[in-house]
Write a protein that holds these residues in place. Structure first.
Motif, PDB file in Angstrom:
ATOM      1  N   UNK A  90     -31.642  -1.702 -54.300  1.00 31.55           N
ATOM      2  CA  UNK A  90     -32.343  -0.771 -53.413  1.00 31.55           C
ATOM      3  C   UNK A  90     -33.830  -1.060 -53.363  1.00 31.55           C
ATOM      4  N   UNK A  91     -34.404  -1.529 -54.463  1.00 28.66           N
ATOM      5  CA  UNK A  91     -35.830  -1.842 -54.482  1.00 28.66           C
ATOM      6  C   UNK A  91     -36.152  -3.098 -53.681  1.00 28.66           C
ATOM      7  N   UNK A  92     -35.293  -4.119 -53.790  1.00 29.79           N
ATOM      8  CA  UNK A  92     -35.555  -5.369 -53.078  1.00 29.79           C
ATOM      9  C   UNK A  92     -35.258  -5.238 -51.596  1.00 29.79           C
ATOM     10  N   UNK A  93     -34.152  -4.553 -51.264  1.00 26.16           N
ATOM     11  CA  UNK A  93     -33.795  -4.394 -49.862  1.00 26.16           C
ATOM     12  C   UNK A  93     -33.495  -5.734 -49.232  1.00 26.16           C
ATOM     13  N   UNK A  94     -33.931  -5.905 -47.995  1.00 22.33           N
ATOM     14  CA  UNK A  94     -33.699  -7.156 -47.272  1.00 22.33           C
ATOM     15  C   UNK A  94     -34.900  -8.085 -47.346  1.00 22.33           C
ATOM     16  N   UNK A  95     -35.948  -7.703 -48.073  1.00 19.23           N
ATOM     17  CA  UNK A  95     -37.149  -8.535 -48.113  1.00 19.23           C
ATOM     18  C   UNK A  95     -37.001  -9.749 -49.004  1.00 19.23           C
ATOM     19  N   UNK A  96     -36.590  -9.575 -50.238  1.00 18.83           N
ATOM     20  CA  UNK A  96     -36.444 -10.675 -51.190  1.00 18.83           C
ATOM     21  C   UNK A  96     -34.985 -11.082 -51.251  1.00 18.83           C
ATOM     22  N   UNK A  97     -34.674 -12.214 -50.618  1.00 21.33           N
ATOM     23  CA  UNK A  97     -33.273 -12.626 -50.510  1.00 21.33           C
ATOM     24  C   UNK A  97     -32.688 -12.965 -51.870  1.00 21.33           C
ATOM     25  N   UNK A  98     -33.438 -13.703 -52.686  1.00 23.46           N
ATOM     26  CA  UNK A  98     -32.903 -14.133 -53.983  1.00 23.46           C
ATOM     27  C   UNK A  98     -32.634 -12.934 -54.888  1.00 23.46           C
ATOM     28  N   UNK A 129     -32.056  -9.874 -53.943  1.00 21.17           N
ATOM     29  CA  UNK A 129     -30.965  -9.097 -53.383  1.00 21.17           C
ATOM     30  C   UNK A 129     -29.615  -9.738 -53.710  1.00 21.17           C
ATOM     31  N   UNK A 130     -29.547 -11.074 -53.619  1.00 17.77           N
ATOM     32  CA  UNK A 130     -28.310 -11.780 -53.950  1.00 17.77           C
ATOM     33  C   UNK A 130     -27.966 -11.610 -55.420  1.00 17.77           C
ATOM     34  N   UNK A 131     -28.976 -11.698 -56.282  1.00 19.54           N
ATOM     35  CA  UNK A 131     -28.736 -11.529 -57.717  1.00 19.54           C
ATOM     36  C   UNK A 131     -28.299 -10.103 -58.036  1.00 19.54           C
ATOM     37  N   UNK A 132     -28.872  -9.127 -57.352  1.00 21.35           N
ATOM     38  CA  UNK A 132     -28.466  -7.741 -57.573  1.00 21.35           C
ATOM     39  C   UNK A 132     -27.024  -7.520 -57.133  1.00 21.35           C
ATOM     40  N   UNK A 164     -28.375  -2.761 -61.600  1.00 17.24           N
ATOM     41  CA  UNK A 164     -28.258  -3.659 -60.448  1.00 17.24           C
ATOM     42  C   UNK A 164     -28.390  -2.898 -59.138  1.00 17.24           C
ATOM     43  N   UNK A 165     -27.847  -1.698 -59.090  1.00 16.05           N
ATOM     44  CA  UNK A 165     -27.967  -0.891 -57.880  1.00 16.05           C
ATOM     45  C   UNK A 165     -29.412  -0.526 -57.603  1.00 16.05           C
ATOM     46  N   UNK A 166     -30.145  -0.161 -58.650  1.00 13.28           N
ATOM     47  CA  UNK A 166     -31.563   0.153 -58.459  1.00 13.28           C
ATOM     48  C   UNK A 166     -32.337  -1.081 -57.993  1.00 13.28           C
TER      49      UNK A 166
END
Length: 432
Positions: A37-45, A47-50, A32-34
């Motif tokens: 970090x990969x999604x960052x602030x670009x993909x909201x969904x 990032x929320x799932x992570x 989940x941490x990886x």
């Protein structure tokens, strides 16, 4: 009382089951941490799932360290448990504020009976005004002139309006100086068809200066005024909770970049490959430790007023509803404690059944946990409505809408207690 599934496994469960469970949760944490970090602030969904996966893994590792501490290295577990609780709590705040705002706005929409959702209120000169509030309703009621509790959101109060309109009132009607005149914002259609106006005489002055008089024939509260108050209450809640959510988001981002979190991630990475067990773990049995967690839960549930909660509409959750205390519901604390103990019990059973198939009680325990989650959400939403109602200089209609909203959420607290009582009775049988 004793549960039907007193012995969840046929025999003893070795400490190796706990080691495998912890390694699996640590792997989920790192995955989940990886992803975060990969999604960052670009993909909201994503990032929320992570973030949700990070919280889920942190909770399970921390709970396992608490329940099965005797078979783990004491220094390591004592140092890790509060750190993981910090990660889970910090990441949960943003989601909690967003869900609370959505819950309260939906409740306002339902309670107001509006055909559509509330449009956002507009701020003019620091005052919150509802869309379409271009007309002015002036209500004249018998009785001595006085000031309503609190001031209004940019709306003239009763005393100032009476002073301003005193000459006209004196010439228009004898004895007008002995009556109070209040001005509140309203829309052009501030009364639903078939809804009687409040007692008194109501005059509506539109934007064109045309005055219409309507005699009031009843004591029913005008539904249109509730809609205006609900719109302002929604705007106030949106402003407060959105600000809190933004701050929680910034706090979470800072936490994920901090050296404290990186140290926790390094320890979890070590945990994914090696679990620090105590010397006594080689001969330890996990079943008694899980049973102790269950006993703590049973004792806490026994202290709850389940007999009262088993009766619908018992109004127990509404006690102290008018208390001036900012936290008028200490009765919620035992239920919150039961929610935490139930979570520890569920996660302990996950450890015991990690390699023994599905847990037959998982669904029933999950239903009870969901009821307690709804209890916590409704309790916190009611507290947010009460806190918003304490905002200085809000309109009486806004305060009234927030009061109705607070009572509605306390009813939701009562309903959640009833649901938990029903779910718990499915897992518990009486013993003589």
């Amino acid at each position: 009382m004793a549960q039907r599934h007193l012995d969840p496994t046929a025999g003893p469960v070795p400490a190796d089951a706990l080691a495998g469970y912890l390694r699996g949760r640590a792997t989920e944490f790192l995955r989940a941490l990886r992803l975060h970090r990969e999604t960052g602030a670009g993909a909201a969904e994503d990032s929320v799932e992570a973030a949700r996966a990070l919280r889920r893994a942190s909770r399970r590792i921390s709970a396992s360290l608490h329940t099965f501490q005797p078979v783990l290295d004491p220094d390591w577990s004592e140092a890790m448990r509060p750190e993981l609780a910090w990660v889970s709590g910090t990441l949960a705040l943003e989601h909690a504020y967003g869900a609370r705002l959505e819950r309260l706005l939906l409740a306002l929409h339902r309670l107001s009976g509006a055909a559509t959702a509330f449009p956002p209120a507009q701020e003019e000169g620091g005052a919150v005004t509802a869309p379409g509030a271009t007309d002015r309703v002036t209500r004249t009621a018998g009785g001595p002139a006085g000031r309503p509790p609190g001031a209004t959101d940019g709306t003239p109060d009763a005393e100032s309006t009476a002073r301003r309109l005193a000459p006209d009132a004196a010439t228009a009607r004898p004895g007008g100086s002995g009556r109070a005149t209040a001005t509140v914002p309203a829309t052009g259609t501030d009364r639903l068809p078939g809804t009687p106006l409040p007692t008194g005489r109501t005059t509506v002055t539109g934007t064109a200066g045309v005055t219409r008089a309507a005699p009031a024939t009843g004591t029913t509260v005008d539904r249109g005024h509730l809609t205006v108050g609900a719109a302002k209450a929604g705007a106030l809640l949106d402003r407060q909770l959105t600000l809190a959510r933004t701050r929680a988001h910034s706090t979470a981002l800072q936490a994920l970049r901090s050296s404290r979190f990186h140290a926790i991630a390094d320890k979890v990475a070590v945990l994914a490959s090696e679990v620090p067990l105590s010397p006594a773990a080689s001969t330890a049995d996990l079943v008694p430790l899980a049973a102790a967690a269950r006993e703590r839960l049973v004792d806490a549930v026994a202290a709850l007023p389940l007999l009262t909660a088993g009766s619908p509409y018992n109004a127990e959750a509404l006690i102290h509803g008018l208390s001036p205390d900012p936290a008028p519901h200490p009765q919620d604390a035992p239920w919150h404690q039961v929610r935490l103990l139930l979570r520890l019990h569920r996660y302990a059973r996950e450890v015991l059944h990690a390699g023994a198939g599905a847990d037959p009680a998982a669904e029933r325990l999950r239903a009870a946990g969901e009821a307690l989650d709804r209890h916590r959400d409704a309790s916190e939403a009611a507290a947010a409505a009460a806190q918003a109602a304490r905002t200085p200089r809000i309109a009486p209609a806004t305060a009234y809408a927030l009061g109705v909203l607070h009572a509605d959420q306390r009813h939701e607290v009562e309903a959640a207690r009833y649901a938990f009582q029903r779910a718990w009775q499915k897992d518990v049988v009486g013993t003589s």
